[in-house]
Design a protein around this motif. Structure first.
Motif, PDB file in Angstrom:
ATOM      1  N   ARG A  43       0.835  -1.201   0.000  1.00  0.00           N
ATOM      2  CA  ARG A  43       0.000   0.000   0.000  1.00  0.00           C
ATOM      3  C   ARG A  43       0.873   1.255   0.000  1.00  0.00           C
ATOM      4  O   ARG A  43       0.619   2.201  -0.750  1.00  0.00           O
ATOM      5  CB  ARG A  43      -0.912  -0.039   1.231  1.00  0.00           C
ATOM      6  CG  ARG A  43      -1.884   1.077   1.344  1.00  0.00           C
ATOM      7  CD  ARG A  43      -2.874   0.855   2.496  1.00  0.00           C
ATOM      8  NE  ARG A  43      -2.347   0.160   3.667  1.00  0.00           N
ATOM      9  CZ  ARG A  43      -1.839   0.773   4.729  1.00  0.00           C
ATOM     10  NH1 ARG A  43      -1.791   2.073   4.774  1.00  0.00           N
ATOM     11  NH2 ARG A  43      -1.397   0.064   5.759  1.00  0.00           N
ATOM     12  N   ILE A  44       1.918   1.252   0.795  1.00  0.00           N
ATOM     13  CA  ILE A  44       2.816   2.402   0.857  1.00  0.00           C
ATOM     14  C   ILE A  44       3.637   2.514  -0.419  1.00  0.00           C
ATOM     15  O   ILE A  44       4.004   3.619  -0.830  1.00  0.00           O
ATOM     16  CB  ILE A  44       3.723   2.310   2.099  1.00  0.00           C
ATOM     17  CG1 ILE A  44       2.876   2.316   3.362  1.00  0.00           C
ATOM     18  CG2 ILE A  44       4.701   3.470   2.142  1.00  0.00           C
ATOM     19  CD1 ILE A  44       3.643   2.002   4.614  1.00  0.00           C
ATOM     20  N   TYR A  47       1.797   4.612  -2.706  1.00  0.00           N
ATOM     21  CA  TYR A  47       1.876   6.005  -2.250  1.00  0.00           C
ATOM     22  C   TYR A  47       3.247   6.602  -2.566  1.00  0.00           C
ATOM     23  O   TYR A  47       3.347   7.770  -2.918  1.00  0.00           O
ATOM     24  CB  TYR A  47       1.586   6.060  -0.755  1.00  0.00           C
ATOM     25  CG  TYR A  47       1.595   7.435  -0.146  1.00  0.00           C
ATOM     26  CD1 TYR A  47       0.730   8.418  -0.607  1.00  0.00           C
ATOM     27  CD2 TYR A  47       2.436   7.740   0.906  1.00  0.00           C
ATOM     28  CE1 TYR A  47       0.715   9.676  -0.032  1.00  0.00           C
ATOM     29  CE2 TYR A  47       2.431   8.989   1.484  1.00  0.00           C
ATOM     30  CZ  TYR A  47       1.570   9.956   1.020  1.00  0.00           C
ATOM     31  OH  TYR A  47       1.564  11.201   1.583  1.00  0.00           O
ATOM     32  N   PRO A  51       2.820  10.382  -4.707  1.00  0.00           N
ATOM     33  CA  PRO A  51       2.413  10.938  -3.413  1.00  0.00           C
ATOM     34  C   PRO A  51       1.651  12.262  -3.460  1.00  0.00           C
ATOM     35  O   PRO A  51       0.861  12.547  -2.573  1.00  0.00           O
ATOM     36  CB  PRO A  51       3.738  11.121  -2.689  1.00  0.00           C
ATOM     37  CG  PRO A  51       4.701  11.413  -3.775  1.00  0.00           C
ATOM     38  CD  PRO A  51       4.242  10.578  -4.943  1.00  0.00           C
ATOM     39  N   ARG A  54      -2.217  13.188  -2.354  1.00  0.00           N
ATOM     40  CA  ARG A  54      -2.705  12.220  -1.372  1.00  0.00           C
ATOM     41  C   ARG A  54      -2.031  12.498  -0.031  1.00  0.00           C
ATOM     42  O   ARG A  54      -0.959  13.078   0.027  1.00  0.00           O
ATOM     43  CB  ARG A  54      -2.423  10.791  -1.820  1.00  0.00           C
ATOM     44  CG  ARG A  54      -3.119  10.452  -3.111  1.00  0.00           C
ATOM     45  CD  ARG A  54      -3.108   8.998  -3.428  1.00  0.00           C
ATOM     46  NE  ARG A  54      -1.775   8.503  -3.741  1.00  0.00           N
ATOM     47  CZ  ARG A  54      -1.495   7.217  -3.896  1.00  0.00           C
ATOM     48  NH1 ARG A  54      -2.444   6.318  -3.744  1.00  0.00           N
ATOM     49  NH2 ARG A  54      -0.280   6.828  -4.201  1.00  0.00           N
ATOM     50  N   THR A  55      -2.674  12.065   1.026  1.00  0.00           N
ATOM     51  CA  THR A  55      -2.125  12.215   2.366  1.00  0.00           C
ATOM     52  C   THR A  55      -2.516  11.000   3.197  1.00  0.00           C
ATOM     53  O   THR A  55      -3.274  10.147   2.740  1.00  0.00           O
ATOM     54  CB  THR A  55      -2.630  13.516   3.030  1.00  0.00           C
ATOM     55  OG1 THR A  55      -1.926  13.716   4.247  1.00  0.00           O
ATOM     56  CG2 THR A  55      -4.121  13.469   3.283  1.00  0.00           C
ATOM     57  N   THR A  56      -2.004  10.929   4.407  1.00  0.00           N
ATOM     58  CA  THR A  56      -2.340   9.811   5.293  1.00  0.00           C
ATOM     59  C   THR A  56      -3.109  10.346   6.493  1.00  0.00           C
ATOM     60  O   THR A  56      -2.859  11.449   6.975  1.00  0.00           O
ATOM     61  CB  THR A  56      -1.084   9.072   5.784  1.00  0.00           C
ATOM     62  OG1 THR A  56      -0.271   9.970   6.522  1.00  0.00           O
ATOM     63  CG2 THR A  56      -0.302   8.508   4.629  1.00  0.00           C
ATOM     64  N   MET A 108       7.232  11.484   4.486  1.00  0.00           N
ATOM     65  CA  MET A 108       6.916  10.053   4.412  1.00  0.00           C
ATOM     66  C   MET A 108       7.603   9.236   5.506  1.00  0.00           C
ATOM     67  O   MET A 108       7.302   8.054   5.676  1.00  0.00           O
ATOM     68  CB  MET A 108       7.292   9.507   3.036  1.00  0.00           C
ATOM     69  CG  MET A 108       6.404  10.047   1.937  1.00  0.00           C
ATOM     70  SD  MET A 108       6.841   9.422   0.319  1.00  0.00           S
ATOM     71  CE  MET A 108       6.048   7.825   0.409  1.00  0.00           C
ATOM     72  N   LEU A 111       5.199   7.657   8.155  1.00  0.00           N
ATOM     73  CA  LEU A 111       4.446   6.548   7.567  1.00  0.00           C
ATOM     74  C   LEU A 111       5.323   5.319   7.397  1.00  0.00           C
ATOM     75  O   LEU A 111       4.869   4.192   7.591  1.00  0.00           O
ATOM     76  CB  LEU A 111       3.846   6.959   6.222  1.00  0.00           C
ATOM     77  CG  LEU A 111       3.028   5.900   5.500  1.00  0.00           C
ATOM     78  CD1 LEU A 111       1.795   5.536   6.309  1.00  0.00           C
ATOM     79  CD2 LEU A 111       2.639   6.383   4.123  1.00  0.00           C
ATOM     80  N   ARG A 118      -2.944   3.488   9.724  1.00  0.00           N
ATOM     81  CA  ARG A 118      -3.017   4.694   8.896  1.00  0.00           C
ATOM     82  C   ARG A 118      -3.648   4.326   7.566  1.00  0.00           C
ATOM     83  O   ARG A 118      -3.561   3.186   7.121  1.00  0.00           O
ATOM     84  CB  ARG A 118      -1.632   5.284   8.677  1.00  0.00           C
ATOM     85  CG  ARG A 118      -0.986   5.616  10.002  1.00  0.00           C
ATOM     86  CD  ARG A 118      -0.062   6.770  10.043  1.00  0.00           C
ATOM     87  NE  ARG A 118      -0.408   7.994   9.413  1.00  0.00           N
ATOM     88  CZ  ARG A 118      -0.955   9.037  10.039  1.00  0.00           C
ATOM     89  NH1 ARG A 118      -1.302   8.945  11.291  1.00  0.00           N
ATOM     90  NH2 ARG A 118      -1.159  10.161   9.403  1.00  0.00           N
ATOM     91  N   GLU A 119      -4.278   5.305   6.941  1.00  0.00           N
ATOM     92  CA  GLU A 119      -4.931   5.100   5.661  1.00  0.00           C
ATOM     93  C   GLU A 119      -4.512   6.221   4.712  1.00  0.00           C
ATOM     94  O   GLU A 119      -4.369   7.370   5.124  1.00  0.00           O
ATOM     95  CB  GLU A 119      -6.447   5.120   5.868  1.00  0.00           C
ATOM     96  CG  GLU A 119      -7.242   4.724   4.675  1.00  0.00           C
ATOM     97  CD  GLU A 119      -8.719   4.609   5.009  1.00  0.00           C
ATOM     98  OE1 GLU A 119      -9.466   4.203   4.118  1.00  0.00           O
ATOM     99  OE2 GLU A 119      -9.120   4.928   6.133  1.00  0.00           O
ATOM    100  N   ILE A 120      -4.312   5.888   3.454  1.00  0.00           N
ATOM    101  CA  ILE A 120      -3.922   6.861   2.440  1.00  0.00           C
ATOM    102  C   ILE A 120      -5.193   7.339   1.738  1.00  0.00           C
ATOM    103  O   ILE A 120      -5.951   6.526   1.206  1.00  0.00           O
ATOM    104  CB  ILE A 120      -2.928   6.244   1.444  1.00  0.00           C
ATOM    105  CG1 ILE A 120      -1.678   5.798   2.182  1.00  0.00           C
ATOM    106  CG2 ILE A 120      -2.581   7.236   0.336  1.00  0.00           C
ATOM    107  CD1 ILE A 120      -0.763   4.910   1.390  1.00  0.00           C
TER     108      ILE A 120
END
Length: 130
Positions: A43-44, A47, A51, A54-56, A108, A111, A118-120
């Motif tokens: 998932r990361i 991201y 990037p 988008r944010t977390t 980053m 994260l 955490r979710e993106i």
């Protein structure tokens, strides 16, 4: 503007950082017990490729399991992924053009150290959590 920044990011550092996350994900998925870490790493990696825009955000339903998982993650994978962000961030901040990308690398680091819980999400929806 986000599209141009993402293309430059992909060329300058995103591809290599994503490869690091994919490598960590593959190693974690080889062992059955660490599959949740592998999924978080994949998932990361997405991201890390794209990037900007988008944010977390923290997940409200994350409990003690994600805290324990984050501690295990730091010991086995998080520290060297964070080190990769530090090294590339410093290298990119050497030039004036690379400063926004270096700052993105430094953002980053949390994260990469604590990915579970955490979710993106897109930046236009920073409060959209499950």
């Amino acid at each position: 503007m986000k599209f141009i920044l993402n293309i430059l990011w992909l060329v300058l550092s995103g591809f290599w950082l994503a490869l690091g996350y994919v490598a960590a994900g593959v190693i974690c998925c080889i062992l059955i017990v660490t599959i949740p870490f592998g999924i978080a790493s994949f998932r990361i990696a997405g991201y890390a490729l794209w990037p900007f825009g988008r944010t977390t955000v923290e997940r409200r339903d994350a409990g003690a399991g994600s805290t324990i998982g984050n501690i295990i993650w730091i010991v086995f994978a998080g520290w060297w992924l964070a080190l990769g962000h530090i090294v590339t961030g410093i290298a990119q901040c050497v030039t004036i053009i690379g400063i926004p990308f270096g700052i993105a690398n430094f953002k980053m680091i949390p994260l990469s150290l604590l990915p579970l819980g955490r979710e993106i999400v897109p930046t236009d929806q920073p409060f959209a959590t499950r």
